[in-house]
Scaffold this active site. Structure first.
Site, PDB file in Angstrom:
ATOM      1  N   MET A  30       0.844  -1.195   0.000  1.00  0.00           N
ATOM      2  CA  MET A  30       0.000   0.000   0.000  1.00  0.00           C
ATOM      3  C   MET A  30       0.885   1.253   0.000  1.00  0.00           C
ATOM      4  O   MET A  30       0.403   2.353   0.309  1.00  0.00           O
ATOM      5  CB  MET A  30      -0.950  -0.013   1.198  1.00  0.00           C
ATOM      6  CG  MET A  30      -1.884  -1.234   1.162  1.00  0.00           C
ATOM      7  SD  MET A  30      -3.531  -0.947   1.841  1.00  0.00           S
ATOM      8  CE  MET A  30      -3.128  -0.526   3.539  1.00  0.00           C
ATOM      9  N   HIS A  37       9.271  -3.374   3.313  1.00  0.00           N
ATOM     10  CA  HIS A  37       8.859  -3.575   1.919  1.00  0.00           C
ATOM     11  C   HIS A  37      10.063  -3.834   1.018  1.00  0.00           C
ATOM     12  O   HIS A  37      10.017  -4.686   0.125  1.00  0.00           O
ATOM     13  CB  HIS A  37       8.139  -2.328   1.384  1.00  0.00           C
ATOM     14  CG  HIS A  37       6.881  -1.965   2.103  1.00  0.00           C
ATOM     15  ND1 HIS A  37       6.797  -0.881   2.938  1.00  0.00           N
ATOM     16  CD2 HIS A  37       5.648  -2.541   2.105  1.00  0.00           C
ATOM     17  CE1 HIS A  37       5.558  -0.785   3.416  1.00  0.00           C
ATOM     18  NE2 HIS A  37       4.842  -1.783   2.937  1.00  0.00           N
TER      19      HIS A  37
END
Lengths: 285, 285
Positions: A30, A37
């Site tokens: 997101m 990430h």
């Protein structure tokens, strides 16, 4: 690195890669990327010829009273980080590209029954239905060989593994260990929403997990004893409101009374102001 | 022709076909094949390099009180027909291969909201959820370029088209016109369950559809007038119990009061004894 905004363009680009015999790795996010990430992307880059990272704040996994509008976003910075790391494709669609019927509405949902309604699913009704639906859509768009998810969102990972198995989705799902800040707090986009005081107080989560592991190391096997010890520890920090402490079977997330042979996972949800932090630790014994 | 019983074997075979640059066409069926199914396979054979026909009586689309056990089956005869027609692969898994958690149970469902709960979905709760789920599974296993469905199961086709669009499934769905017996009755595996008397009486369905088209040809545009005329006609046949007569927007299946510009479809459900027959006719005007 190519930034792609439409489904059609991404399909075209990846069709060419697959025709050239390349394997495709995929990391759905997101955005508001952090080292967690980037670690997922690194796993993909090490295991696949081509890596696609998606950035999409998915409206169908937020309830009307949740923080969709407040969810942090910074696409230029995200792109800079991914470019530096040598990711091949970033897929960053607008909401209407993913949900053409109108902002974040769809008539078709993927629902992973039992696993979606327990734990965080009880606190956030329809959350995992939204996650399973958008991940299915992204899998169908990217058609990856392998996909990488953080273990921090432990229940989400369990839901997605179950979905892939149940629906025979042709993708291999990998869970990647949680990346932590130097003081032990799990990396999360939501950490940026914490006040300085709450950010400092939030180390109570890794401390409580450490305490549980220490008790297990000392021989404690009773889930209710461990549960109470973790709860007591978390409640020492008045800034945090404990929403959930659960010790579950690490595979099925079923309730368990004692640590016997199957691995167990400790799942925490603690709210600081309006920001809900989650964390997890698989108890070694 | 190759008969394949496991998901793994089918994936292996089709991976080789795709690597050789072949396109894959797919016809999902519940077996007990008739000329309607063979027509679907023929469409696939004309449009794709390789054709896969699946034969699987899917338990999750039957309610406990429905005719799962009675649903007609004849695999040897099905295989003979498909072999004669030159189909490349038949995928005929056991129930446990498709639903390893136990007979026809799964924790993950694909649910195509509104379209699944109206019309036949109101008569058969959870039916279209089961259809959407098994078709998603089969799409994920076969990964076809094109898939072919009969227009006879009109609402099913609408549900599947909606699902493919909503979930971005990478397959092109084709509806193929209903194939009929010489007297006009739509070909259906369930026709074999009718007594001789009921089989003869069942021509009331095509007769009622013909009547509706004749009225439209004569200028009738009122849905309520057409509806009543069809109902009266069907009720002339005492052996049939009329379960549903609907005239809907042919695309969205939304209710409509008048035939104006958008195409409309007449949908019939009539029960003969325990056997439910359905049929459809898109009204030309």
């Amino acid at each position: 690195m190519q930034l792609i905004r439409t489904i059609a363009d991404l399909r075209t680009a990846l069709r060419a890669e697959r025709s050239a015999g390349k394997t495709v790795g995929f990391v759905p996010t997101m955005g508001y990327l952090h080292i967690g990430h980037l670690t997922l992307a690194k796993h993909s880059q090490l295991n696949c010829d081509v890596t696609v990272v998606s950035i999409f704040v998915n409206p169908t996994q937020f309830s009307p009273n949740e923080d969709l509008a407040q969810y942090p976003r910074n696409l230029p910075h995200d792109l800079k980080l991914l470019e530096e790391q040598g990711v091949d494709y970033v897929f960053a669609p607008e909401v209407d590209e993913m949900y053409p019927d109108g902002s974040g509405k769809t008539s078709t949902y993927v629902d992973v029954g039992d696993l979606s309604s327990i734990l965080m699913g009880a606190l956030r009704p329809n959350h995992f239905r939204g996650v399973a639906t958008v991940v299915s859509k992204l899998f169908n768009i990217v058609q990856p060989d392998k996909a990488f998810f953080g273990e921090k969102d432990y229940q989400q990972l369990a839901v997605i593994k179950r979905m892939v198995t149940d629906l025979n989705q042709p993708v291999e799902v990998f869970g990647v260990p949680t990346v932590r800040e130097p003081d032990g707090l799990a990396c999360s986009s939501r950490n940026s929403l914490l006040s300085a005081e709450d950010r400092a107080a939030a180390i109570i989560l890794p401390q409580a997990m450490q305490l549980a592991q220490t008790l297990v190391d000392q021989g404690e096997r009773s889930v209710s004893v461990l549960h109470q010890a973790v709860l007591d520890k978390l409640q020492q920090e008045a800034r945090g409101e404990v929403e959930a402490v659960d010790i579950r079977d690490a595979e099925t997330l079923a309730e368990t009374a004692e640590l016997l042979t199957a691995p167990a996972v400790l799942l925490l949800t603690v709210r600081f102001g309006k920001t809900r932090l989650i964390d997890q630790h698989v108890l070694r014994f």
